[in-house]
Write a protein that holds these residues in place. Sequence first.
Motif, PDB file in Angstrom:
ATOM      1  N   VAL A  97       2.084  -8.904   8.827  1.00 51.95           N
ATOM      2  CA  VAL A  97       2.104  -8.878   7.370  1.00 51.95           C
ATOM      3  C   VAL A  97       2.746 -10.178   6.894  1.00 51.95           C
ATOM      4  O   VAL A  97       3.696 -10.679   7.510  1.00 51.95           O
ATOM      5  N   GLY A  98       2.200 -10.739   5.813  1.00 53.36           N
ATOM      6  CA  GLY A  98       2.741 -11.994   5.286  1.00 53.36           C
ATOM      7  C   GLY A  98       2.538 -12.105   3.793  1.00 53.36           C
ATOM      8  O   GLY A  98       1.786 -11.337   3.187  1.00 53.36           O
ATOM      9  N   TRP A  99       3.200 -13.101   3.198  1.00 51.48           N
ATOM     10  CA  TRP A  99       3.154 -13.316   1.755  1.00 51.48           C
ATOM     11  C   TRP A  99       3.447 -14.769   1.462  1.00 51.48           C
ATOM     12  O   TRP A  99       4.073 -15.475   2.246  1.00 51.48           O
ATOM     13  N   ARG A 100       2.979 -15.227   0.307  1.00 57.65           N
ATOM     14  CA  ARG A 100       3.209 -16.601  -0.161  1.00 57.65           C
ATOM     15  C   ARG A 100       3.084 -16.576  -1.675  1.00 57.65           C
ATOM     16  O   ARG A 100       2.010 -16.299  -2.199  1.00 57.65           O
ATOM     17  N   LEU A 101       4.188 -16.858  -2.381  1.00 52.72           N
ATOM     18  CA  LEU A 101       4.199 -16.753  -3.838  1.00 52.72           C
ATOM     19  C   LEU A 101       4.555 -18.077  -4.505  1.00 52.72           C
ATOM     20  O   LEU A 101       5.255 -18.912  -3.923  1.00 52.72           O
ATOM     21  N   ILE A 102       4.124 -18.199  -5.741  1.00 52.19           N
ATOM     22  CA  ILE A 102       4.539 -19.311  -6.593  1.00 52.19           C
ATOM     23  C   ILE A 102       6.053 -19.194  -6.781  1.00 52.19           C
ATOM     24  O   ILE A 102       6.567 -18.110  -7.061  1.00 52.19           O
ATOM     25  N   PRO A 103       6.813 -20.290  -6.620  1.00 56.35           N
ATOM     26  CA  PRO A 103       8.271 -20.199  -6.705  1.00 56.35           C
ATOM     27  C   PRO A 103       8.808 -19.547  -7.978  1.00 56.35           C
ATOM     28  O   PRO A 103       9.848 -18.888  -7.934  1.00 56.35           O
ATOM     29  N   ALA A 104       8.115 -19.685  -9.097  1.00 59.49           N
ATOM     30  CA  ALA A 104       8.579 -19.064 -10.343  1.00 59.49           C
ATOM     31  C   ALA A 104       8.652 -17.540 -10.216  1.00 59.49           C
ATOM     32  O   ALA A 104       9.354 -16.885 -10.997  1.00 59.49           O
ATOM     33  N   TYR A 105       7.958 -16.958  -9.240  1.00 57.96           N
ATOM     34  CA  TYR A 105       7.940 -15.505  -9.069  1.00 57.96           C
ATOM     35  C   TYR A 105       8.786 -15.038  -7.885  1.00 57.96           C
ATOM     36  O   TYR A 105       8.782 -13.859  -7.556  1.00 57.96           O
ATOM     37  N   TRP A 106       9.510 -15.944  -7.245  1.00 58.90           N
ATOM     38  CA  TRP A 106      10.406 -15.561  -6.157  1.00 58.90           C
ATOM     39  C   TRP A 106      11.566 -14.739  -6.725  1.00 58.90           C
ATOM     40  O   TRP A 106      11.972 -14.902  -7.863  1.00 58.90           O
ATOM     41  N   GLY A 107      12.104 -13.877  -5.914  1.00 57.44           N
ATOM     42  CA  GLY A 107      13.301 -13.120  -6.281  1.00 57.44           C
ATOM     43  C   GLY A 107      13.070 -11.983  -7.265  1.00 57.44           C
ATOM     44  O   GLY A 107      14.023 -11.446  -7.819  1.00 57.44           O
ATOM     45  N   GLN A 108      11.831 -11.589  -7.480  1.00 58.87           N
ATOM     46  CA  GLN A 108      11.527 -10.514  -8.429  1.00 58.87           C
ATOM     47  C   GLN A 108      10.949  -9.271  -7.750  1.00 58.87           C
ATOM     48  O   GLN A 108      10.468  -8.355  -8.416  1.00 58.87           O
ATOM     49  N   GLY A 109      10.992  -9.251  -6.426  1.00 52.84           N
ATOM     50  CA  GLY A 109      10.529  -8.089  -5.676  1.00 52.84           C
ATOM     51  C   GLY A 109       9.033  -8.016  -5.447  1.00 52.84           C
ATOM     52  O   GLY A 109       8.549  -7.038  -4.873  1.00 52.84           O
ATOM     53  N   TYR A 110       8.282  -9.035  -5.843  1.00 50.74           N
ATOM     54  CA  TYR A 110       6.836  -8.987  -5.688  1.00 50.74           C
ATOM     55  C   TYR A 110       6.412  -9.057  -4.221  1.00 50.74           C
ATOM     56  O   TYR A 110       5.489  -8.351  -3.799  1.00 50.74           O
ATOM     57  N   ALA A 111       7.066  -9.907  -3.421  1.00 52.60           N
ATOM     58  CA  ALA A 111       6.721 -10.001  -1.996  1.00 52.60           C
ATOM     59  C   ALA A 111       6.995  -8.676  -1.304  1.00 52.60           C
ATOM     60  O   ALA A 111       6.183  -8.209  -0.494  1.00 52.60           O
ATOM     61  N   SER A 112       8.120  -8.052  -1.621  1.00 49.99           N
ATOM     62  CA  SER A 112       8.447  -6.758  -0.997  1.00 49.99           C
ATOM     63  C   SER A 112       7.443  -5.682  -1.409  1.00 49.99           C
ATOM     64  O   SER A 112       6.998  -4.881  -0.583  1.00 49.99           O
ATOM     65  N   GLU A 113       7.066  -5.669  -2.675  1.00 47.88           N
ATOM     66  CA  GLU A 113       6.121  -4.656  -3.152  1.00 47.88           C
ATOM     67  C   GLU A 113       4.750  -4.832  -2.506  1.00 47.88           C
ATOM     68  O   GLU A 113       4.133  -3.864  -2.057  1.00 47.88           O
ATOM     69  N   ALA A 114       4.291  -6.078  -2.427  1.00 43.44           N
ATOM     70  CA  ALA A 114       3.011  -6.345  -1.769  1.00 43.44           C
ATOM     71  C   ALA A 114       3.104  -6.033  -0.276  1.00 43.44           C
ATOM     72  O   ALA A 114       2.184  -5.431   0.298  1.00 43.44           O
ATOM     73  N   GLY A 115       4.210  -6.409   0.347  1.00 43.14           N
ATOM     74  CA  GLY A 115       4.396  -6.125   1.765  1.00 43.14           C
ATOM     75  C   GLY A 115       4.385  -4.645   2.070  1.00 43.14           C
ATOM     76  O   GLY A 115       3.768  -4.199   3.052  1.00 43.14           O
ATOM     77  N   ARG A 116       5.039  -3.846   1.222  1.00 38.30           N
ATOM     78  CA  ARG A 116       5.034  -2.387   1.420  1.00 38.30           C
ATOM     79  C   ARG A 116       3.612  -1.830   1.339  1.00 38.30           C
ATOM     80  O   ARG A 116       3.227  -0.975   2.135  1.00 38.30           O
ATOM     81  N   ALA A 117       2.848  -2.305   0.379  1.00 37.19           N
ATOM     82  CA  ALA A 117       1.472  -1.831   0.240  1.00 37.19           C
ATOM     83  C   ALA A 117       0.648  -2.175   1.473  1.00 37.19           C
ATOM     84  O   ALA A 117      -0.126  -1.353   1.970  1.00 37.19           O
ATOM     85  N   TRP A 118       0.820  -3.395   1.981  1.00 36.51           N
ATOM     86  CA  TRP A 118       0.058  -3.791   3.162  1.00 36.51           C
ATOM     87  C   TRP A 118       0.518  -3.051   4.409  1.00 36.51           C
ATOM     88  O   TRP A 118      -0.297  -2.722   5.279  1.00 36.51           O
ATOM     89  N   LEU A 119       1.819  -2.774   4.535  1.00 39.44           N
ATOM     90  CA  LEU A 119       2.280  -1.972   5.673  1.00 39.44           C
ATOM     91  C   LEU A 119       1.668  -0.578   5.606  1.00 39.44           C
ATOM     92  O   LEU A 119       1.186  -0.047   6.621  1.00 39.44           O
ATOM     93  N   ASP A 120       1.684   0.017   4.431  1.00 41.62           N
ATOM     94  CA  ASP A 120       1.068   1.330   4.248  1.00 41.62           C
ATOM     95  C   ASP A 120      -0.399   1.287   4.683  1.00 41.62           C
ATOM     96  O   ASP A 120      -0.877   2.154   5.410  1.00 41.62           O
ATOM     97  N   TYR A 121      -1.103   0.286   4.238  1.00 42.33           N
ATOM     98  CA  TYR A 121      -2.517   0.124   4.570  1.00 42.33           C
ATOM     99  C   TYR A 121      -2.711  -0.057   6.077  1.00 42.33           C
ATOM    100  O   TYR A 121      -3.594   0.560   6.689  1.00 42.33           O
ATOM    101  N   GLY A 122      -1.890  -0.907   6.672  1.00 40.22           N
ATOM    102  CA  GLY A 122      -2.011  -1.165   8.106  1.00 40.22           C
ATOM    103  C   GLY A 122      -1.806   0.074   8.952  1.00 40.22           C
ATOM    104  O   GLY A 122      -2.515   0.303   9.938  1.00 40.22           O
ATOM    105  N   PHE A 123      -0.834   0.901   8.554  1.00 38.18           N
ATOM    106  CA  PHE A 123      -0.570   2.118   9.314  1.00 38.18           C
ATOM    107  C   PHE A 123      -1.537   3.243   8.956  1.00 38.18           C
ATOM    108  O   PHE A 123      -2.111   3.877   9.837  1.00 38.18           O
TER     109      PHE A 123
END
Length: 194
Positions: A97-123
Amino acid sequence: MTEPWGGEPILITDRLILRPFRREDVPLYQAICADPKVMEFLGGTWTPDHTETVMAQANRGGKNAGGMVAIERKTDGAFLGAAGLGVEQWYPDDIQVGWRLIPAYWGQGYASEAGRAWLDYGFDVLGRERIIAMADTPNHRSIAVMRRLGMVFDHEARLRDGEDEFDATIYAITRAAWQSQHRPEILRLSPSFD
């Protein structure tokens, strides 16, 4: 060959739509992949042509661990970056699982939220028993996201990418560990992935 741009959303979370890249995303993702701050721990910046090629390939295989696809914010349609599942050359038997965001959106939980969705999907959809995430060892921000996802340290390795070598830290989570801790994040799977 079919047009690689666009398509139905793959996953939808509380705040995000994870979907194939659209043609209008190309310059935005090219800017991310040309930003030295974003690419500092990702092997260096990419050329616009390489970025567009990677985007088109990801669109063709995104739902089957083919790479990262677009992250769109639901409230305003803003393109935030990309996240997804893929396989890295060093660990061909593992899905990552991986992520890459525009720096203006770092630190707002978006990577974690997307990562959780992809982990759910993967499993739950792909039926994987284990998913990994890896980062250059000094990339503390990505390692912090891995920990927030409930992943645990697996090992460190010295890896080679062409002529370059780097120290990588690998985290992992099993299906059993994910199921014991996770709260459903996905609101809808695209019907085209049945």
